[in-house]
Every structure is written in C-alpha cells, then in structure tokens.
Scaffold this motif. Structure first.
Motif, PDB file in Angstrom:
ATOM      1  N   SER A 143     -47.339   2.153 -40.984  1.00 19.61           N
ATOM      2  CA  SER A 143     -46.301   2.248 -39.967  1.00 19.61           C
ATOM      3  C   SER A 143     -46.796   3.018 -38.746  1.00 19.61           C
ATOM      4  O   SER A 143     -46.602   2.593 -37.602  1.00 19.61           O
ATOM      5  CB  SER A 143     -45.069   2.941 -40.554  1.00 19.61           C
ATOM      6  OG  SER A 143     -44.097   3.178 -39.563  1.00 19.61           O
ATOM      7  N   GLY A 144     -47.472   4.133 -38.988  1.00 22.11           N
ATOM      8  CA  GLY A 144     -47.952   4.952 -37.885  1.00 22.11           C
ATOM      9  C   GLY A 144     -49.015   4.258 -37.054  1.00 22.11           C
ATOM     10  O   GLY A 144     -48.975   4.299 -35.818  1.00 22.11           O
ATOM     11  N   LEU A 145     -49.957   3.601 -37.701  1.00 25.46           N
ATOM     12  CA  LEU A 145     -51.039   2.961 -36.933  1.00 25.46           C
ATOM     13  C   LEU A 145     -50.532   1.750 -36.153  1.00 25.46           C
ATOM     14  O   LEU A 145     -51.007   1.479 -35.039  1.00 25.46           O
ATOM     15  CB  LEU A 145     -52.202   2.591 -37.851  1.00 25.46           C
ATOM     16  CG  LEU A 145     -52.070   1.420 -38.832  1.00 25.46           C
ATOM     17  CD1 LEU A 145     -52.413   0.080 -38.192  1.00 25.46           C
ATOM     18  CD2 LEU A 145     -52.990   1.655 -40.046  1.00 25.46           C
ATOM     19  N   ASP A 183     -44.035  -2.978 -34.468  1.00 26.89           N
ATOM     20  CA  ASP A 183     -43.747  -1.695 -33.811  1.00 26.89           C
ATOM     21  C   ASP A 183     -43.734  -0.523 -34.781  1.00 26.89           C
ATOM     22  O   ASP A 183     -43.418   0.601 -34.398  1.00 26.89           O
ATOM     23  CB  ASP A 183     -42.414  -1.767 -33.068  1.00 26.89           C
ATOM     24  CG  ASP A 183     -41.226  -1.973 -34.005  1.00 26.89           C
ATOM     25  OD1 ASP A 183     -41.431  -2.125 -35.229  1.00 26.89           O
ATOM     26  OD2 ASP A 183     -40.083  -2.014 -33.493  1.00 26.89           O
ATOM     27  N   GLY A 184     -44.046  -0.790 -36.062  1.00 30.16           N
ATOM     28  CA  GLY A 184     -44.070   0.267 -37.065  1.00 30.16           C
ATOM     29  C   GLY A 184     -42.821   0.337 -37.919  1.00 30.16           C
ATOM     30  O   GLY A 184     -42.767   1.125 -38.874  1.00 30.16           O
ATOM     31  N   SER A 185     -41.814  -0.461 -37.620  1.00 31.46           N
ATOM     32  CA  SER A 185     -40.605  -0.480 -38.441  1.00 31.46           C
ATOM     33  C   SER A 185     -40.921  -0.984 -39.840  1.00 31.46           C
ATOM     34  O   SER A 185     -41.723  -1.904 -40.010  1.00 31.46           O
ATOM     35  CB  SER A 185     -39.544  -1.380 -37.805  1.00 31.46           C
ATOM     36  OG  SER A 185     -39.220  -0.954 -36.510  1.00 31.46           O
ATOM     37  N   VAL A 186     -40.294  -0.385 -40.841  1.00 33.33           N
ATOM     38  CA  VAL A 186     -40.547  -0.755 -42.237  1.00 33.33           C
ATOM     39  C   VAL A 186     -39.356  -1.526 -42.789  1.00 33.33           C
ATOM     40  O   VAL A 186     -38.213  -1.054 -42.730  1.00 33.33           O
ATOM     41  CB  VAL A 186     -40.813   0.490 -43.103  1.00 33.33           C
ATOM     42  CG1 VAL A 186     -41.038   0.090 -44.563  1.00 33.33           C
ATOM     43  CG2 VAL A 186     -42.016   1.267 -42.576  1.00 33.33           C
ATOM     44  N   ILE A 187     -39.624  -2.716 -43.312  1.00 29.94           N
ATOM     45  CA  ILE A 187     -38.619  -3.514 -44.015  1.00 29.94           C
ATOM     46  C   ILE A 187     -38.952  -3.434 -45.494  1.00 29.94           C
ATOM     47  O   ILE A 187     -39.967  -3.969 -45.941  1.00 29.94           O
ATOM     48  CB  ILE A 187     -38.647  -4.987 -43.552  1.00 29.94           C
ATOM     49  CG1 ILE A 187     -38.471  -5.080 -42.044  1.00 29.94           C
ATOM     50  CG2 ILE A 187     -37.586  -5.810 -44.277  1.00 29.94           C
ATOM     51  CD1 ILE A 187     -37.132  -4.590 -41.552  1.00 29.94           C
TER      52      ILE A 187
END
Length: 491
Positions: free
Chosen positions: A63-65, A182-186
């Motif tokens: 997510s961060g990268l 964009d780093g959002s986690v599903i």
C-alpha cells in the motif's frame, strides 16, 4: 538532455529515495546487475531493466509503495514467479517492478471449511503440498507449479489439465485482498461460500493481470484429496471420435474425470518420432491420441478403464490403447503430453498460440487452421496439443524467425479465431504480446467497459502499463495513456 528530461530524472530519484526509506534495504534493489533479471518473464518478449525492484513483505508495504508511485506517476509492473508466456510481467522502460517474492507462505488451513489462506508470493506447489498434508487438495495445477505463484495464477486466471473437473482459478478462490493504484486496500478474506451481498469484487481482480490492482492475499477453496488414479492412452481415428469418447466418459465416470488431453498426429509424430523428447507408447499411426485420467475411488479403477476401452473399441471409436499399470508407466504416458514444454530447441522459431473455441468445434477449427496455414508461405510445420474437454488448443506454428512472418501468421490465425467466436488466449493471459489482438475476442463495447474500469481504479494508468490494454508513456506529463494502434515492442 533538455530541461524536461532533467526534471524527470530528478523526479524519479526523489521517488526512489522515498521508496528506499519506506521499504528498507531488504525491500528494494536498485543496482543494474540486480535489477536486470527482473526485466522479463518466460514469454520471449524482452523487457527493460526496471528502475528498481520493490520487494514488499506485507500488504501495508504494498500500500505504501503504490501510494508513492502513484504520487510520482511511476509505472509499476507486478511480478510473481515470472513464468508467464504472454509478456505480462515484462517491464517497459522507466518502470519499477513490484515483486511478491518476500510475501510468501501459507497463513492458515481451515480443515472444517476446506480453505487455505496464503500470501500472493507463495509458489503453487507449496500450497498444493500444504493442502495435501492436511488430507485436502488445491486442484489448480500447471506445469510451472514449482515457480508460479498464487498471486500470478490469480492474476492470469490460470487453467491447466484439471479445468474439466474443477474449473479455472476463479472457481477456486473464495476471498481476496488487493491494493489499488493509489494504495487503497480492498480486503475481503472471508470463507463464506454463499455471499450475494452486492457485486463479487474479487472477480474484478482475477484474470486482470495486475492492471487493476495488486493481489496480496487469497483464501482458496480446497477439495478432498484422492490419492489414487487410473490413466490410459487411447488412439482413435479422429477428433470427432474423441468428442464421442468424452460424452461416454462423462456418462460412465461423471466428475471423476481429472484429465482429458488430446494430441494431434503432427504433435505425436514430432515428439515421439522426429525427436527424442518422448517414446511412443503405441505402434502405428492414428488420427488422434487421447490421454484420459480418472480418480480411483477404490481398487478396480484400472479394470474400469479397460472395460471402457472395450466398449469404445466395439463402437469403432478407438483403434488401440495402453493402460498405465505402474507409476513409471503413468509418467511415461504423461511425458508425451508434457513434452510440449520442451519442443523449443528442436522446433526452432515458432509462435505458440494458446487459443480456445467451443469444445464441440475444436476439431473443425484445427482443420480450418491447418488449411489457412497451408496457404501461407511464411508458415512452416504446425503442432497441435490441448485440452479436449474445454476447447483449449496449443497451436505451435514454425516460421523463419522474422517479425514479418510472425505478423502474417498471427493475423491469419486470430482472424480465423474471430470467425469462430474464439478466445485469443485460453489460459496464458493477454499480457503485452496479445494486447494488440484482444479486439478479435472482445467487442468495442466490451473494450470500452474494460477501459472505463481501468480509468476508475487506476486513473493515471501506472499499474502494469501496456498489459491487456496497450499504453504508452507521455514523458512530458509522466503519465501513462492508452493508444488505439499500439506498436509491437515495449515502449
């Protein structure tokens, strides 16, 4: 270098510095010698050495990268075991690679729910072995099982020889976690079998080849593990006889059929007689060869196949056959079928088409393909082997190694495939090699929906640029844009 280029290089340097801080020294490779081996997969398409290889160890790090790359508008190529055959893991110039090689391991096996949860970088074979230790089985199986990762098989919706019995990968995934551009986690890693709560979002990522999100974890549906099987090789007059054999086998064995593999005479002659890739288990020449394997519920399954052969022989559907009486004999029979993965050195320059049509039309399609190829001076010998039960054939067409020959042969075969309402890829994915041909299997309306979904989930187009839906980089803006008439080479 002009001012724009200088700014762009500085921009990348700042991004790489930020990524190095976020991932630590174990999580990033930047030395050219370390990065170059991540440039390509097994497709034969040559990628560029990535700017860096990012090796996250958790979903949080992914997510961060991705958030960093999104902010700096740097293209990201997700990679698993790099066993793909369509160029989906090849790196275009100016991109970074996101390797899941540190995100590995089985997280949990729930024997009661018959599920297994694993990290995306876990090799398929590791998952299979873990399941079998618990008396269960993960049925998706491909030749690259020792290297291919769970995330890679999910991204390409891998098939294999057991599709007839258990379906492709998407039929064997219960839950999924993925990270957007964009780093959002599903994350929906539940084990619920019946869940009609709105859209089944995991299916968006299965088979999307990393262009919509990066899979990080998955909950896989396991099956009961049957340790015994019976295997036979039948020789028959033609493909029509093989279809009739399939109907009879379904009536007799039902869901116990684990493999139903077909080999045309051109393939058989090449691997058994023109090369030393395999030894012919049968004498003489026949119109078609069929490998059938069934689950052995109890002692006597070999006798079942013998009785089945006798019935087919009386109906003049088979002409000869051999039954594997031992493990070594079974391995020898499978060797003939699996030799397709070893023909490159002997067959020379060729195109390996992984295509699909309706199972009932497979024989007639192959006859039509042979006729079209016979009219092409660019085309050499052709070999055909595949999965009779699901209509997937691997058509190998030799040529002189020139780009012009490849272009001409591909155009003819894919045009024929469009006439037969077929699929330009059956189990290897679109990747970059087949992206220019996807319109032969998908309508303009379908492609518009795909592009719309891509634009919604990845508006800057940073995820796996050039795969599935071809893209080019606009260096002045640092963003990836889709093009109507893509070139063959990577940008």
């Amino acid at each position: 270098m002009d001012q724009i280029g200088i700014q762009h290089d500085n921009f990348r340097t700042a991004a790489l510095d930020e990524l190095a801080v976020a991932l630590g020294h174990k999580g990033i490779l930047t030395a050219p010698g370390d990065c170059v081996r991540y440039a390509s997969d097994q497709s034969g398409l040559h990628g560029a050495a990535p700017l860096a290889v990012l090796r996250p160890a958790s979903t949080e790090e992914v997510s961060g990268l991705l958030a960093i790359c999104h902010r700096h508008r740097i293209g990201v190529v997700p990679q698993g075991g790099r066993t793909g055959l369509s160029g989906g893991a090849c790196a275009p110039a100016g991109t970074v690679v996101l390797s899941t090689e540190r995100m590995t391991g089985v997280i949990e096996i729930d024997e009661d729910a018959m599920t297994l949860t694993a990290w995306a970088g876990t090799p398929l074979e590791t998952v299979q072995e873990a399941a079998r230790t618990a008396g269960l089985d993960y049925p998706v199986d491909i030749g690259a099982r020792g290297t291919a990762t769970i995330g890679g098989t999910i991204a390409t919706n891998a098939g294999g020889i057991r599709v007839l019995q258990h379906g492709m990968t998407r039929a064997n995934v219960l839950g999924l976690e993925a990270v957007l551009a964009d780093g959002s986690v599903i994350s929906r890693l539940g084990k619920t079998v019946k869940d009609n709560s709105g859209f089944d979002l995991k299916q968006v990522f299965i088979g999307s080849e990393g262009v919509l999100g990066v899979v990080t974890r998955a909950v896989l549906q396991l099956r009961r593990y049957v340790t015994q099987s019976a295997l036979a090789l039948f020789a028959m007059p033609d493909h029509d006889a093989a279809l009739k054999c399939l109907v009879a086998a379904r009536q007799r064995f039902g869901s116990r059929i684990t493999a139903f593999e077909g080999m045309w005479p051109d393939y058989w002659d090449f691997v058994c007689h023109e090369t030393s890739l395999a030894s012919a288990p049968l004498e003489g020449r026949h119109g078609f060869y069929l490998l059938i394997e069934i689950e052995a519920e109890a002692a006597g399954s070999e006798a079942e196949l013998e009785e089945f052969f006798a019935e087919l022989f009386e109906q003049e559907l088979v002409e000869d056959g051999v039954l594997a009486k031992s493990l070594s004999e079974a391995q020898a029979l499978w060797k003939v079928r699996e030799a397709v993965g070893e023909v490159d050195g002997d067959f020379g320059h060729h195109i390996n088409f992984d295509i699909g049509v309706s199972p009932s039309a497979l024989g007639r399609f192959c006859t039509a393909a042979d006729a079209r190829l016979a009219q092409l001076p660019e085309a050499g010998a052709a070999l055909k082997v595949g999965h009779v039960g699901d209509g997937n054939v691997h058509l190998l067409v030799a040529h002189d190694g020139s780009a012009a020959a490849e272009e001409r042969i591909e155009a003819v075969i894919y045009a024929l495939l469009e006439e037969w309402d077929g699929a330009v890829t059956a189990e290897h994915g679109i990747g970059r090699i087949k992206a220019r041909w996807i319109s032969h299997s998908r309508s303009a309306e379908e492609l518009a929906m795909m592009r719309g979904l891509k634009a919604q989930l990845d508006p800057l187009g940073i995820l796996n640029p050039g795969a599935v839906l071809q893209a080019a980089q606009d260096s002045r803006e640092g963003r990836w844009r889709y093009r109507a008439n893509p070139a063959r080479e990577l940008p």
